[in-house]
Design a protein around this motif. Structure first.
Motif, mmCIF file in Angstrom:
data_model
loop_
_atom_site.group_PDB
_atom_site.id
_atom_site.type_symbol
_atom_site.label_atom_id
_atom_site.label_comp_id
_atom_site.label_asym_id
_atom_site.label_seq_id
_atom_site.Cartn_x
_atom_site.Cartn_y
_atom_site.Cartn_z
ATOM 1 N N MET A 186 0.831 -1.198 0.000
ATOM 2 C CA MET A 186 0.000 0.000 0.000
ATOM 3 C C MET A 186 0.869 1.254 0.000
ATOM 4 S SD MET A 186 -1.471 0.499 3.868
ATOM 5 C CE MET A 186 -0.406 0.480 5.311
ATOM 6 N N GLY A 187 0.247 2.325 -0.394
ATOM 7 C CA GLY A 187 0.868 3.638 -0.348
ATOM 8 C C GLY A 187 -0.231 4.676 -0.307
ATOM 9 N N SER A 188 0.071 5.866 0.181
ATOM 10 C CA SER A 188 -0.962 6.895 0.272
ATOM 11 C C SER A 188 -0.369 8.268 0.053
ATOM 12 C CB SER A 188 -1.671 6.840 1.635
ATOM 13 O OG SER A 188 -0.745 7.077 2.681
ATOM 14 N N GLY A 189 -1.238 9.174 -0.372
ATOM 15 C CA GLY A 189 -0.857 10.570 -0.548
ATOM 16 C C GLY A 189 -1.944 11.459 0.009
ATOM 17 N N MET A 190 -1.604 12.675 0.391
ATOM 18 C CA MET A 190 -2.581 13.559 1.025
ATOM 19 C C MET A 190 -2.344 14.995 0.598
ATOM 20 S SD MET A 190 -3.438 14.023 5.103
ATOM 21 C CE MET A 190 -1.837 14.708 5.517
ATOM 22 N N PHE A 191 -3.463 15.722 0.417
ATOM 23 C CA PHE A 191 -3.395 17.154 0.157
ATOM 24 C C PHE A 191 -4.208 17.870 1.220
ATOM 25 C CE2 PHE A 191 -5.171 21.064 -1.567
ATOM 26 C CZ PHE A 191 -4.013 21.718 -1.957
ATOM 27 N N ASN A 192 -3.613 18.872 1.881
ATOM 28 C CA ASN A 192 -4.285 19.620 2.938
ATOM 29 C C ASN A 192 -4.943 20.879 2.371
ATOM 30 O OD1 ASN A 192 -3.543 18.107 5.397
ATOM 31 N ND2 ASN A 192 -1.464 18.628 4.766
ATOM 32 N N TYR A 193 -6.228 21.045 2.671
ATOM 33 C CA TYR A 193 -6.952 22.233 2.255
ATOM 34 C C TYR A 193 -6.844 23.319 3.329
ATOM 35 C CZ TYR A 193 -9.024 19.217 -1.296
ATOM 36 O OH TYR A 193 -9.216 18.362 -2.356
ATOM 37 N N GLN A 194 -7.156 24.548 2.935
ATOM 38 C CA GLN A 194 -7.020 25.671 3.855
ATOM 39 C C GLN A 194 -7.995 25.590 5.020
ATOM 40 O OE1 GLN A 194 -7.358 29.257 1.517
ATOM 41 N NE2 GLN A 194 -5.245 29.142 0.766
ATOM 42 N N ASP A 195 -9.111 24.872 4.856
ATOM 43 C CA ASP A 195 -10.096 24.788 5.932
ATOM 44 C C ASP A 195 -9.728 23.727 6.977
ATOM 45 O OD1 ASP A 195 -10.548 22.430 4.610
ATOM 46 O OD2 ASP A 195 -12.662 22.816 4.158
ATOM 47 N N SER A 197 -9.254 20.479 6.383
ATOM 48 C CA SER A 197 -9.545 19.127 5.926
ATOM 49 C C SER A 197 -8.451 18.664 4.972
ATOM 50 C CB SER A 197 -10.910 19.070 5.244
ATOM 51 O OG SER A 197 -10.904 19.848 4.057
ATOM 52 N N ALA A 198 -8.513 17.392 4.622
ATOM 53 C CA ALA A 198 -7.495 16.827 3.739
ATOM 54 C C ALA A 198 -8.143 15.834 2.792
ATOM 55 C CB ALA A 198 -6.405 16.137 4.558
ATOM 56 N N SER A 199 -7.584 15.744 1.607
ATOM 57 C CA SER A 199 -7.989 14.728 0.630
ATOM 58 C C SER A 199 -6.911 13.659 0.599
ATOM 59 C CB SER A 199 -8.143 15.358 -0.761
ATOM 60 O OG SER A 199 -8.413 14.360 -1.723
ATOM 61 N N VAL A 200 -7.313 12.417 0.791
ATOM 62 C CA VAL A 200 -6.364 11.307 0.874
ATOM 63 C C VAL A 200 -6.653 10.292 -0.220
ATOM 64 C CG1 VAL A 200 -5.541 9.388 2.300
ATOM 65 C CG2 VAL A 200 -6.047 11.600 3.355
ATOM 66 N N VAL A 201 -5.611 9.846 -0.868
ATOM 67 C CA VAL A 201 -5.687 8.721 -1.805
ATOM 68 C C VAL A 201 -4.858 7.592 -1.220
ATOM 69 C CG1 VAL A 201 -5.066 7.850 -4.087
ATOM 70 C CG2 VAL A 201 -6.055 10.139 -3.865
ATOM 71 N N ILE A 202 -5.463 6.443 -1.026
ATOM 72 C CA ILE A 202 -4.736 5.270 -0.565
ATOM 73 C C ILE A 202 -4.796 4.214 -1.657
ATOM 74 C CG2 ILE A 202 -6.797 4.483 0.694
ATOM 75 C CD1 ILE A 202 -4.858 2.990 2.599
ATOM 76 N N LYS A 203 -3.629 3.675 -2.000
ATOM 77 C CA LYS A 203 -3.545 2.708 -3.086
ATOM 78 C C LYS A 203 -3.133 1.347 -2.530
ATOM 79 C CE LYS A 203 -2.223 3.961 -7.209
ATOM 80 N NZ LYS A 203 -3.477 4.312 -7.908
ATOM 81 N N TYR A 204 -3.716 0.300 -3.124
ATOM 82 C CA TYR A 204 -3.427 -1.074 -2.737
ATOM 83 C C TYR A 204 -2.982 -1.845 -3.977
ATOM 84 C CZ TYR A 204 -7.350 0.623 0.178
ATOM 85 O OH TYR A 204 -8.208 1.378 0.921
ATOM 86 N N GLY A 205 -2.114 -2.831 -3.762
ATOM 87 C CA GLY A 205 -1.697 -3.641 -4.897
ATOM 88 C C GLY A 205 -1.060 -4.945 -4.464
ATOM 89 N N TYR A 206 -0.893 -5.840 -5.397
ATOM 90 C CA TYR A 206 -0.125 -7.071 -5.153
ATOM 91 C C TYR A 206 0.443 -7.591 -6.463
ATOM 92 C CZ TYR A 206 -4.069 -9.960 -6.859
ATOM 93 O OH TYR A 206 -5.054 -10.532 -7.620
#
Length: 352
Positions: A186-195, A197-206
């Protein structure tokens, strides 16, 4: 000449008698008929078992990733907390752990940036937009060196990465993916908004899948789990078409310092068996503890469409939010490949 003929005739008679005797004859043509043995019929179990006609499904042991290396995150960091959260939940449910993948982390970060730049939320990218790195989740993983087509991802909002990923558990399809049995990385990325909150993408694989044992059975919430949420407010795709997603949680009001909604969909309760099996539901019910009347519910099972659960799982949700600080009991019975599954468990809701 006549004498020779007589001798030849005598020899012929002797040979004929011998032949008839060998055939059991004596010239009568009688005797017992020759018996042809019945053909051998070998009955086999269609599920690979060897105890026909019982056909008990053969047991296949698990192949799980029980330990993983520490990722390159600082102790106490939000990235480390989110990583541990995912693996702690999976381990508590009998699933294999997920390894940190720098490639999937890069692919997730790329997709977070693409969404932020273009103000979109989507699992697919368009080649004509800024930040494009691949159309599908697998394409974007391949582009950064993760050589596998077995890749998926979740997209979720939250005020921290851990809180965002936790929200995936409070759904149907995204819970199914987070708790997928085959994933190894797995791996993940995040973007923080000014309010805040955050947007997160989590990826899974095999590249080679994990496997649970053939008798595996998992429930969520777990038995005796506490502080379970009361309902479900949204997911895309939305699994309850009878209730418009915009109406699932309405009329917010403050109660004891917390925002409380009127909920039309209760918290989803799920049961899952080994990934390659097909679960047939016989009974799936929720009761308020102490009551013998089951709640009215929706049952979600595989129906051949992408907007339905996988074949090895089933979900149930009450028609209306659950009560706060209340114990609920669940009963389930079903079959798969000739094997019967029965399970009863309970959980308790939280305040909100």
């Amino acid at each position: 000449m006549n004498t020779q003929f007589q001798e030849l005739k005598k020899l012929t008679l002797i040979m004929t008698a011998a032949i008839l005797s060998a055939c059991g004859g004596g010239g009568s043509g009688g005797g017992d008929p020759v018996k042809v043995p019945d053909p051998v019929v070998v009955n086999k179990c269609s599920n690979g078992a060897s105890d026909y006609p019982t056909c008990t499904p053969p047991y296949i042991a698990a192949d799980l990733q029980l330990t993983v290396s520490k990722p390159p995150f600082a102790d106490g960091s939000e990235d480390m907390r989110a990583f541990d959260f995912v693996n702690d939940v999976r381990s508590s449910l009998g699933l294999g752990k997920l390894s940190y993948s720098p490639e999937l982390t890069k692919a997730a970060t790329n997709h977070v940036n693409y969404q932020q730049i273009n103000s979109v939320v989507d699992h697919f990218e368009k080649a004509n937009l800024v930040g494009f790195t691949g159309v599908s989740p697998a394409d974007r993983a391949n582009a950064v060196g993760y050589s596998s087509n077995f890749v998926s991802e979740g997209i979720v909002l939250g005020n921290t990465k851990t809180a965002a990923i936790e929200r995936l558990l409070h759904s149907v399809f995204h819970r199914s993916t987070l708790l997928g049995q085959s994933w190894r990385d797995m791996g993940s990325g995040m973007f923080n908004y000014q309010d805040g909150s955050a947007s997160v993408v989590i990826k899974y694989g095999y590249k080679s899948p994990q496997r649970n044992a053939s008798d595996f059975l998992m429930t969520y919430p777990k038995d005796r789990q506490t502080n379970v949420r009361l309902g479900m407010c949204g997911e895309n795709p939305w699994p309850f078409p009878e209730v418009p997603v915009a109406e699932a949680c309405t009329n917010p009001k403050a109660v004891n310092g917390e925002i409380v909604f009127e909920m039309k969909v209760g918290y989803p309760v799920s049961i899952t068996i080994e990934a390659k099996k097909e679960l047939k539901v016989t009974k799936f019910q929720i009761f308020e503890a102490g009551s013998n009347v089951s709640l009215p519910t929706w049952l979600l099972v595989h129906n051949g469409t992408p907007e339905s659960p996988s074949k090895n799982e089933a979900y149930i949700a009450s028609k209306g939010g659950l009560k706060p600080n209340t114990k609920y009991e669940v009963t389930f019975s079903g079959t798969s490949d000739g094997f019967v599954f029965n399970r009863s468990w309970s959980f308790t809701t939280g305040t909100n």
